[in-house]
Design a protein around this motif. Sequence first.
Motif, PDB file in Angstrom:
ATOM      1  N   MET A   1      -0.015   2.192  -1.989  1.00 24.45           N
ATOM      2  CA  MET A   1      -0.376   3.596  -1.780  1.00 24.45           C
ATOM      3  C   MET A   1       0.429   4.199  -0.626  1.00 24.45           C
ATOM      4  O   MET A   1       0.902   5.342  -0.713  1.00 24.45           O
ATOM      5  N   ASP A   2       0.596   3.450   0.450  1.00 25.47           N
ATOM      6  CA  ASP A   2       1.400   3.924   1.591  1.00 25.47           C
ATOM      7  C   ASP A   2       2.839   4.203   1.162  1.00 25.47           C
ATOM      8  O   ASP A   2       3.430   5.231   1.521  1.00 25.47           O
ATOM      9  N   GLU A   3       3.406   3.277   0.383  1.00 25.49           N
ATOM     10  CA  GLU A   3       4.793   3.431  -0.052  1.00 25.49           C
ATOM     11  C   GLU A   3       4.946   4.607  -1.019  1.00 25.49           C
ATOM     12  O   GLU A   3       5.939   5.343  -0.960  1.00 25.49           O
ATOM     13  N   LEU A   4       3.964   4.783  -1.915  1.00 23.77           N
ATOM     14  CA  LEU A   4       4.016   5.916  -2.839  1.00 23.77           C
ATOM     15  C   LEU A   4       3.959   7.242  -2.089  1.00 23.77           C
ATOM     16  O   LEU A   4       4.707   8.186  -2.393  1.00 23.77           O
ATOM     17  N   HIS A   5       3.060   7.309  -1.114  1.00 23.49           N
ATOM     18  CA  HIS A   5       2.928   8.548  -0.329  1.00 23.49           C
ATOM     19  C   HIS A   5       4.229   8.859   0.409  1.00 23.49           C
ATOM     20  O   HIS A   5       4.691  10.006   0.422  1.00 23.49           O
ATOM     21  N   ALA A   6       4.818   7.833   0.996  1.00 25.17           N
ATOM     22  CA  ALA A   6       6.073   8.024   1.727  1.00 25.17           C
ATOM     23  C   ALA A   6       7.209   8.438   0.797  1.00 25.17           C
ATOM     24  O   ALA A   6       8.128   9.157   1.210  1.00 25.17           O
ATOM     25  N   ALA A   7       7.151   8.002  -0.465  1.00 25.06           N
ATOM     26  CA  ALA A   7       8.216   8.313  -1.428  1.00 25.06           C
ATOM     27  C   ALA A   7       8.038   9.679  -2.081  1.00 25.06           C
ATOM     28  O   ALA A   7       8.919  10.120  -2.836  1.00 25.06           O
ATOM     29  N   GLY A   8       6.904  10.344  -1.829  1.00 20.87           N
ATOM     30  CA  GLY A   8       6.712  11.683  -2.360  1.00 20.87           C
ATOM     31  C   GLY A   8       5.679  11.817  -3.453  1.00 20.87           C
ATOM     32  O   GLY A   8       5.517  12.899  -4.034  1.00 20.87           O
ATOM     33  N   ALA A   9       4.956  10.758  -3.761  1.00 21.75           N
ATOM     34  CA  ALA A   9       3.891  10.838  -4.770  1.00 21.75           C
ATOM     35  C   ALA A   9       2.702  11.608  -4.201  1.00 21.75           C
ATOM     36  O   ALA A   9       2.462  11.622  -2.991  1.00 21.75           O
ATOM     37  N   GLN A  10       1.958  12.275  -5.096  1.00 19.40           N
ATOM     38  CA  GLN A  10       0.801  13.074  -4.687  1.00 19.40           C
ATOM     39  C   GLN A  10      -0.415  12.697  -5.528  1.00 19.40           C
ATOM     40  O   GLN A  10      -0.296  12.062  -6.570  1.00 19.40           O
ATOM     41  N   ASP A  11      -1.584  13.113  -5.058  1.00 18.29           N
ATOM     42  CA  ASP A  11      -2.842  12.914  -5.805  1.00 18.29           C
ATOM     43  C   ASP A  11      -3.010  11.447  -6.210  1.00 18.29           C
ATOM     44  O   ASP A  11      -3.317  11.131  -7.366  1.00 18.29           O
ATOM     45  N   ILE A  12      -2.817  10.537  -5.282  1.00 13.54           N
ATOM     46  CA  ILE A  12      -2.862   9.101  -5.566  1.00 13.54           C
ATOM     47  C   ILE A  12      -4.316   8.643  -5.641  1.00 13.54           C
ATOM     48  O   ILE A  12      -5.086   8.820  -4.693  1.00 13.54           O
ATOM     49  N   LEU A  13      -4.689   8.083  -6.772  1.00 16.23           N
ATOM     50  CA  LEU A  13      -6.058   7.622  -6.999  1.00 16.23           C
ATOM     51  C   LEU A  13      -6.046   6.158  -7.419  1.00 16.23           C
ATOM     52  O   LEU A  13      -5.104   5.692  -8.069  1.00 16.23           O
ATOM     53  N   VAL A  14      -7.134   5.449  -7.062  1.00 17.14           N
ATOM     54  CA  VAL A  14      -7.278   4.040  -7.437  1.00 17.14           C
ATOM     55  C   VAL A  14      -8.571   3.884  -8.224  1.00 17.14           C
ATOM     56  O   VAL A  14      -9.624   4.347  -7.800  1.00 17.14           O
ATOM     57  N   PHE A  15      -8.486   3.196  -9.380  1.00 12.54           N
ATOM     58  CA  PHE A  15      -9.639   2.998 -10.249  1.00 12.54           C
ATOM     59  C   PHE A  15      -9.901   1.506 -10.440  1.00 12.54           C
ATOM     60  O   PHE A  15      -8.985   0.742 -10.766  1.00 12.54           O
ATOM     61  N   GLU A  16     -11.156   1.104 -10.228  1.00 13.04           N
ATOM     62  CA  GLU A  16     -11.557  -0.275 -10.497  1.00 13.04           C
ATOM     63  C   GLU A  16     -11.625  -0.499 -12.001  1.00 13.04           C
ATOM     64  O   GLU A  16     -11.974   0.405 -12.760  1.00 13.04           O
ATOM     65  N   LEU A  17     -11.302  -1.714 -12.444  1.00 14.14           N
ATOM     66  CA  LEU A  17     -11.379  -2.092 -13.846  1.00 14.14           C
ATOM     67  C   LEU A  17     -12.594  -2.975 -14.069  1.00 14.14           C
ATOM     68  O   LEU A  17     -12.946  -3.781 -13.206  1.00 14.14           O
ATOM     69  N   THR A  18     -13.245  -2.828 -15.190  1.00 15.53           N
ATOM     70  CA  THR A  18     -14.354  -3.712 -15.549  1.00 15.53           C
ATOM     71  C   THR A  18     -13.961  -4.711 -16.631  1.00 15.53           C
ATOM     72  O   THR A  18     -14.507  -5.795 -16.718  1.00 15.53           O
ATOM     73  N   ASN A  19     -12.981  -4.331 -17.455  1.00 14.88           N
ATOM     74  CA  ASN A  19     -12.475  -5.237 -18.477  1.00 14.88           C
ATOM     75  C   ASN A  19     -11.159  -4.691 -18.977  1.00 14.88           C
ATOM     76  O   ASN A  19     -10.774  -3.561 -18.622  1.00 14.88           O
ATOM     77  N   SER A  20     -10.454  -5.437 -19.808  1.00 15.69           N
ATOM     78  CA  SER A  20      -9.159  -4.980 -20.299  1.00 15.69           C
ATOM     79  C   SER A  20      -8.753  -5.808 -21.515  1.00 15.69           C
ATOM     80  O   SER A  20      -9.340  -6.852 -21.797  1.00 15.69           O
ATOM     81  N   ARG A  21      -7.754  -5.327 -22.230  1.00 14.33           N
ATOM     82  CA  ARG A  21      -7.055  -6.089 -23.253  1.00 14.33           C
ATOM     83  C   ARG A  21      -5.574  -5.810 -23.069  1.00 14.33           C
ATOM     84  O   ARG A  21      -5.145  -4.661 -23.079  1.00 14.33           O
ATOM     85  N   MET A  22      -4.802  -6.842 -22.878  1.00 15.52           N
ATOM     86  CA  MET A  22      -3.374  -6.669 -22.648  1.00 15.52           C
ATOM     87  C   MET A  22      -2.591  -6.966 -23.931  1.00 15.52           C
ATOM     88  O   MET A  22      -2.955  -7.858 -24.677  1.00 15.52           O
TER      89      MET A  22
END
Length: 292
Positions: A271-292
């Motif tokens: 997140m720090d690196e994204l902000h420094a590179a110019g990314a905006q509206d950075i959000l983090v979402f927890e996962l409960t399950n997935s299929r890859m």
Amino acid sequence: MAVVHNPSHCLFAVPKKGRLYEQVTDMLKGAGVEYHREPRLDIAICKDLNMTMVFLPASDISKYVGEGNVDIGVTGIDIVEENVSEVERVMDLGFGKCRLCVQAPVASNITDVKSLAGKRIVTSFPTLTKKFFDPLDEELGVTTNIRFVSGSVEAACGLGLADAVVDLVETGTTMKAAGLEIVATVLQTEAVLITNPQSTHKNIVNLLKHRIEGFITSKKFVMVSYNCSKEVLEAVIKITPGKRSPTITQLTDGGHAVSSLVKKGEVVRVMDELHAAGAQDILVFELTNSRM
């Protein structure tokens, strides 16, 4: 209330108690395997799968799976190897990690495991211990005296019953309290999902594998989502390459929305690196399950 097993069901063996039991049941819950276990009963019927859960000592599970008494199970790699069980390792589960080690009294100041060949060794893993010491015995022309005990292995040296022990080490707290130290590692182990190669329930085995893989992935990763301009897109996706690749969507203002999986332990730095590179509206979402 009696629980009756349907003979057509897949049988899944789970450790019946202890830390491994807790970790396995948490994993199965996260993977969507639902069942209700009545108090003091070692059998339970799954709600949405043609599968019956049986709760057994972890040390016996690989035997039952190898002999075809149950179709699938969870136990430690150390148990599979100790029992010389003919099973198929479906997947390593990433928990229950520890080492099977040769341990000797600190006061003995033993630095070379060869000096223990021909001596008295106490262990709950006689097969693996013999397999480890046999080459040393052959090289030195001695015979190591290996004695089996089912519990309190670490006390054997203090009681004068052994010159060293072979036992599992997780944190090392018990070992240090007994005045022991590691001389050599016999085996690295962790929990493993196993199946009988001749099982007729391969469809359920594969379904469980995918469900568990999805749950394990959800525990290791979070989803990071952010917006960025066209000018910095190339730079930010290098920061979040994703498990395979990021998902990129063009926005009406000419910018882009990016979503990518990031390892949990790295998310703050990312997140720090994204902000420094110019990314905006950075959000983090927890996962409960997935299929890859």
